[in-house]
Design a protein around this motif. Sequence first.
Motif, PDB file in Angstrom:
ATOM      1  N   CYS A  25      40.937  40.122  47.953  1.00  0.00           N
ATOM      2  CA  CYS A  25      42.100  40.361  47.075  1.00  0.00           C
ATOM      3  C   CYS A  25      43.406  40.290  47.856  1.00  0.00           C
ATOM      4  O   CYS A  25      44.391  39.711  47.388  1.00  0.00           O
ATOM      5  N   ILE A  28      44.123  36.612  48.669  1.00  0.00           N
ATOM      6  CA  ILE A  28      44.598  35.901  47.473  1.00  0.00           C
ATOM      7  C   ILE A  28      46.060  36.264  47.197  1.00  0.00           C
ATOM      8  O   ILE A  28      46.883  35.395  46.912  1.00  0.00           O
ATOM      9  N   TYR A  29      46.375  37.558  47.306  1.00  0.00           N
ATOM     10  CA  TYR A  29      47.756  38.005  47.100  1.00  0.00           C
ATOM     11  C   TYR A  29      48.697  37.367  48.128  1.00  0.00           C
ATOM     12  O   TYR A  29      49.767  36.855  47.785  1.00  0.00           O
ATOM     13  N   TYR A  31      48.365  34.688  49.849  1.00  0.00           N
ATOM     14  CA  TYR A  31      48.429  33.229  49.808  1.00  0.00           C
ATOM     15  C   TYR A  31      49.093  32.718  48.529  1.00  0.00           C
ATOM     16  O   TYR A  31      49.943  31.826  48.578  1.00  0.00           O
ATOM     17  N   PHE A  32      48.738  33.301  47.400  1.00  0.00           N
ATOM     18  CA  PHE A  32      49.184  32.750  46.123  1.00  0.00           C
ATOM     19  C   PHE A  32      50.380  33.491  45.508  1.00  0.00           C
ATOM     20  O   PHE A  32      51.196  32.876  44.828  1.00  0.00           O
TER      21      PHE A  32
END
Length: 284
Positions: A25, A28-29, A31-32
């Motif tokens: 998580c 993902i945070y 990177y995106f």
Amino acid sequence: MKKLKKARKSKYPPVKLGLFLSSLCVLIYAYFIEPNWIEINSLQLTLPHLATEFDEYKIVQISDIHVNKWMTQARLKRIFRLVNQQKPDAIAITGDFITRRQERFIPNLTATMGQLVAQDGKFGVLGNHDYWSNPDAVSHAMAQTNVFNLANTFQSIQRGDAKLYIAGVDDIYVGKDRLDLVMQSLPDDGNAAILLAHEPDFADTSAATGRFDLQLSGHSHSGQVRIPFFPPLHLPELGRKYYAGLHHLGSMMVYTNRGLGVTGMHLRFNCRPEITVITLNGKK
């Protein structure tokens, strides 16, 4: 005894799974989400030598755009729209327009940077990544989009008889800075002067002149990935002392912008990209 061992073993897989999912998580945070989550940071600064004619003068600073495969024209257009929405009197771009060896993406700058609008102009200096790519092409893109390259020179902004000087040094990291040339040409007439310098730790040198009220810098990305309660994992040379935010050096201040793009790993964590809106007032 065997039952006890089995009970203990059964606790570990959920813990490992939880750690894995938590890490996923965060990744993902980082990177995106955070690289796209731009913070508009507003500052009110008092400059001792600023004439009252320039009270409430607004400079919008952006830095470290790092045009590359990720920093597309669509992203640039969104960023520049946000800058224009702040209704700047002047725009300061403090270096690293592109990423090292990514000169093939310079046309993205040429196609978008012209949409930036400021009453008194757009000013910039080159950074080390610009020199590690194609400085002439970056300078050409600046000229085509009406961004004045303050390479060891200055420009004067006037309100009636009062003046505000915007100066800049070429990149310090690669040894192109000539503060001596700036000082030779900059009038010593008591009017406020602001210096654009890509690397923030140059502030020790610029402050020593006693001529500048404010230095605006970038370069450090403020660490780009920052674990709470710990210092940044990595900071570049000449961006380790004044790597984030506002610092006071005697009569001069230096502000280091966190930048808009990324280098190295495509990650930002606890270090959002930044547009800085600086409203200036003179000392009453």
